[in-house]
Design an enzyme around this catalytic site. Structure first.
Site, short mmCIF file in Angstrom:
data_model
loop_
_atom_site.label_atom_id
_atom_site.label_comp_id
_atom_site.label_asym_id
_atom_site.label_seq_id
_atom_site.Cartn_x
_atom_site.Cartn_y
_atom_site.Cartn_z
N ALA A 109 0.84 -1.21 0.00
CA ALA A 109 0.00 0.00 0.00
C ALA A 109 0.86 1.25 0.00
O ALA A 109 1.98 1.26 0.50
CB ALA A 109 -0.89 0.00 1.23
N GLY A 110 0.31 2.32 -0.55
CA GLY A 110 0.98 3.62 -0.54
C GLY A 110 1.60 3.97 -1.87
O GLY A 110 1.79 5.14 -2.18
N LYS A 160 -1.81 4.80 -4.26
CA LYS A 160 -2.86 5.11 -3.29
C LYS A 160 -4.23 5.27 -3.95
O LYS A 160 -5.24 4.85 -3.42
CB LYS A 160 -2.53 6.42 -2.57
CG LYS A 160 -1.39 6.31 -1.57
CD LYS A 160 -1.11 7.67 -0.94
CE LYS A 160 0.13 7.69 -0.10
NZ LYS A 160 -0.05 7.18 1.26
N ASN A 204 8.95 8.53 5.23
CA ASN A 204 7.82 9.30 4.69
C ASN A 204 6.89 9.74 5.81
O ASN A 204 6.72 9.06 6.81
CB ASN A 204 7.07 8.48 3.63
CG ASN A 204 5.93 7.66 4.22
OD1 ASN A 204 4.84 8.16 4.47
ND2 ASN A 204 6.21 6.38 4.49
N ARG A 205 6.33 10.92 5.59
CA ARG A 205 5.23 11.39 6.45
C ARG A 205 4.15 11.94 5.52
O ARG A 205 3.74 13.10 5.64
CB ARG A 205 5.70 12.44 7.48
CG ARG A 205 6.46 13.63 6.92
CD ARG A 205 6.63 14.75 7.95
NE ARG A 205 7.53 15.77 7.47
CZ ARG A 205 8.85 15.72 7.52
NH1 ARG A 205 9.45 14.68 8.08
NH2 ARG A 205 9.58 16.71 7.03
N MET A 206 3.72 11.09 4.58
CA MET A 206 2.75 11.53 3.57
C MET A 206 1.45 11.97 4.25
O MET A 206 0.87 12.98 3.87
CB MET A 206 2.45 10.40 2.58
CG MET A 206 3.68 9.78 1.90
SD MET A 206 4.63 10.93 0.94
CE MET A 206 3.58 11.20 -0.45
N GLY A 207 0.98 11.21 5.23
CA GLY A 207 -0.24 11.60 5.96
C GLY A 207 -1.51 11.29 5.19
O GLY A 207 -2.44 12.11 5.18
N PHE A 208 -1.57 10.10 4.57
CA PHE A 208 -2.77 9.65 3.86
C PHE A 208 -3.25 10.68 2.83
O PHE A 208 -4.44 11.02 2.76
CB PHE A 208 -3.93 9.35 4.83
CG PHE A 208 -3.77 8.11 5.66
CD1 PHE A 208 -2.73 7.22 5.46
CD2 PHE A 208 -4.69 7.82 6.67
CE1 PHE A 208 -2.60 6.07 6.24
CE2 PHE A 208 -4.57 6.67 7.45
CZ PHE A 208 -3.53 5.80 7.23
N SER A 264 -0.34 3.44 10.45
CA SER A 264 0.51 4.48 9.87
C SER A 264 0.94 5.44 10.97
O SER A 264 0.11 5.88 11.78
CB SER A 264 -0.26 5.27 8.81
OG SER A 264 0.43 6.47 8.53
N ASN A 269 1.77 8.43 10.52
CA ASN A 269 1.67 9.82 10.03
C ASN A 269 0.29 10.46 10.16
O ASN A 269 0.08 11.56 9.69
CB ASN A 269 2.13 9.87 8.57
CG ASN A 269 3.55 9.37 8.44
OD1 ASN A 269 4.42 9.77 9.20
ND2 ASN A 269 3.78 8.46 7.50
N THR A 270 -0.65 9.75 10.74
CA THR A 270 -1.95 10.35 11.05
C THR A 270 -2.04 10.39 12.57
O THR A 270 -2.02 9.34 13.21
CB THR A 270 -3.11 9.51 10.44
OG1 THR A 270 -3.03 9.60 9.02
CG2 THR A 270 -4.46 10.02 10.89
N LYS A 276 -3.51 -4.48 9.08
CA LYS A 276 -2.10 -4.10 8.88
C LYS A 276 -1.56 -3.49 10.16
O LYS A 276 -2.10 -2.50 10.67
CB LYS A 276 -1.97 -3.11 7.72
CG LYS A 276 -0.51 -2.80 7.42
CD LYS A 276 -0.32 -2.27 6.04
CE LYS A 276 1.14 -1.92 5.78
NZ LYS A 276 1.36 -1.38 4.44
N ASN A 331 3.84 -2.32 8.73
CA ASN A 331 3.91 -0.95 8.21
C ASN A 331 5.32 -0.39 8.49
O ASN A 331 6.21 -1.11 8.93
CB ASN A 331 2.84 -0.10 8.91
CG ASN A 331 2.30 0.99 7.99
OD1 ASN A 331 3.06 1.67 7.30
ND2 ASN A 331 0.99 1.16 7.95
C1 FMN Z 1 5.96 6.68 0.60
C2 FMN Z 1 5.24 5.58 1.32
C3 FMN Z 1 3.88 5.67 1.51
C4 FMN Z 1 3.21 4.67 2.18
N1 FMN Z 1 1.85 4.77 2.33
C5 FMN Z 1 1.18 3.77 2.95
C6 FMN Z 1 -0.22 3.83 3.07
O1 FMN Z 1 -0.87 4.77 2.60
N2 FMN Z 1 -0.84 2.82 3.73
C7 FMN Z 1 -0.16 1.75 4.24
O2 FMN Z 1 -0.79 0.85 4.81
N3 FMN Z 1 1.16 1.67 4.13
C8 FMN Z 1 1.86 2.64 3.49
N4 FMN Z 1 3.21 2.56 3.37
C9 FMN Z 1 3.92 1.41 4.00
C10 FMN Z 1 4.21 0.29 3.01
O3 FMN Z 1 3.03 -0.25 2.48
C11 FMN Z 1 5.03 -0.82 3.68
O4 FMN Z 1 4.25 -1.40 4.71
C12 FMN Z 1 6.33 -0.30 4.31
O5 FMN Z 1 6.92 0.67 3.48
C13 FMN Z 1 7.33 -1.42 4.52
O6 FMN Z 1 7.66 -2.06 3.30
P1 FMN Z 1 8.96 -1.70 2.43
O7 FMN Z 1 10.15 -1.74 3.35
O8 FMN Z 1 8.99 -2.74 1.33
O9 FMN Z 1 8.74 -0.34 1.87
C14 FMN Z 1 3.93 3.55 2.69
C15 FMN Z 1 5.29 3.46 2.49
C16 FMN Z 1 5.97 4.45 1.82
C17 FMN Z 1 7.45 4.33 1.63
#
Ligand code: FMN
Length: 346
Positions: free
Chosen positions: A67-68, A71, A116-120, A180, A182-183, A218, A247
């Protein structure tokens, strides 16, 4: 080609801009006649050895996009040509929201990591649904759902229900995101009482459907063993279908990036290689402690076929990646699938 040409160019740009530019390019390439076949031929590994059946769904291979990355469900057809067995969209919220101020995505190249701190940031669940209606690929799609920033935690359940109902006809499974960093306050929903309330309500609605859909939870990598024990109880009590672990982390341990750079970046969730060990520990703990009571999708720091095997050996039934895809490119998905295919033959 990705690591020698494409990545060095994209890494000159701010991370978020590079993301959208890369995906616009993939969209252009995808539309050139013959390129879909070429991409599929280049990146997709097809073999019955890779197929998995889990919570009633048949996956072409066990490697998913976390996810992310997509989105708003903008690039499902394009991403399905680079080898993923499933794609998780979201996190989606009922109302569109801009997310945090930019910059909010940072590379830590020496650590093969991101903060990241995208914040949904997302365009809202309805806009995503409109795109899902038009998708052509039949790749398995998961809908990752969350709550709007301005929704108080005591009303969070309504946000999850709105997203669930809206997405229900168009996704294959659901991921309930309470992890997350970031929320503000979201992770408090991982506590037993509020989490059970959300999951039981979702299950109630799910069970009224002619055919229910799998719901996964998650979780964060920063939970204590005691909190993980609660998660095991919650899965049993709510009878949801599994867990996605994990996450991003709020920890900044064992990084090679200087502390000055880390503090200049500020708050956010860390992903990529430094997360690998902890997310694998969480997967192993959940599987052993629960006696393999439910499926787990393993995610966090998968940057090679070895990393993927480690997660599967720890008990993951499927894996997902995000940061590894940025650092290694689509070749990563292919190399994991090829390795798993070989391993299953020997
Ligand atoms: C830029 C970015 C945005 C993300 N946004 C979300 C999100 O919206 N929802 C979510 O459940 N996880 C989000 N994640 C977390 C990833 O889905 C994943 O759980 C986490 O990055 C660990 O996996 P990785 O090491 O392969 O990146 C995000 C990760 C990144 C780097």
């Amino acid at each position: 080609m990705y690591k020698s040409i494409i990545k060095p160019i994209f890494f000159l740009l701010p991370a978020e801009r590079a993301h959208y530019l890369a995906m616009s390019l993939l969209q252009i390439v995808y539309r050139i006649p013959g390129m879909r076949l070429f991409l599929r031929h280049s990146f997709c590994v097809k073999s019955h050895n890779l197929q998995r059946t889990l919570f009633g769904l048949s996956f072409e291979n066990p490697v998913g996009l976390a996810a992310g990355f997509d989105k708003d469900a903008r690039w499902i057809d394009e991403l399905s040509t680079v080898g993923f067995g499933f794609i998780e969209i979201g996190t989606l919220t009922p109302k569109a929201q801009p997310g945090n101020e930019k910059p909010r995505l940072f590379r830590l190249p020496v650590d093969h990591a991101l903060i990241n701190r995208m914040g949904f940031n997302n365009g809202g669940v309805v806009a995503a649904t409109e795109r899902l209606k038009k998708r052509k690929s039949n790749v398995i799609v998961g809908g990752n759902i969350g709550k709007n920033k301005l929704t108080e935690n005591e009303h969070a359940v309504n946000d999850y229900l709105i997203c669930f109902e809206e997405l229900f006809p168009y996704v294959d499974y659901f991921a309930v995101n309470v992890s997350s960093p970031n929320t503000p306050g979201l992770r408090a929903l991982q506590e037993k009482k509020p989490l059970l309330e959300i999951l039981l309500r979702l299950q109630e609605v799910n069970n009224l459907k002619p055919k229910r859909k799998p719901i996964l939870l998650k979780i964060a990598p920063d939970l204590t063993d005691e909190q993980l024990n609660d998660i095991i109880d919650i899965v049993a009590e709510s009878k949801i279908d599994g867990v996605i672990a994990t996450n991003t982390t709020i920890s900044r341990e064992s990084l090679k990036t200087t502390t000055t750079e880390i503090s200049a970046i500020g708050a956010g969730g860390l992903s990529g290689l430094p997360l690998s060990k902890r997310s694998t520990e969480v997967i192993r703990y959940l599987k052993q402690k629960s006696g393999n009571a439910f499926p787990v999708i393993g995610v966090g720091g998968v940057h090679s076929a070895d990393d993927a095997l480690e997660k599967l050996e720890a008990g993951a039934d499927l894996i997902q990646l995000y940061t590894g895809f940025i650092y290694e490119g689509p070749e990563l998905v292919k190399s994991i699938c090829s390795r798993l295919n070989m391993a299953s033959k020997s």
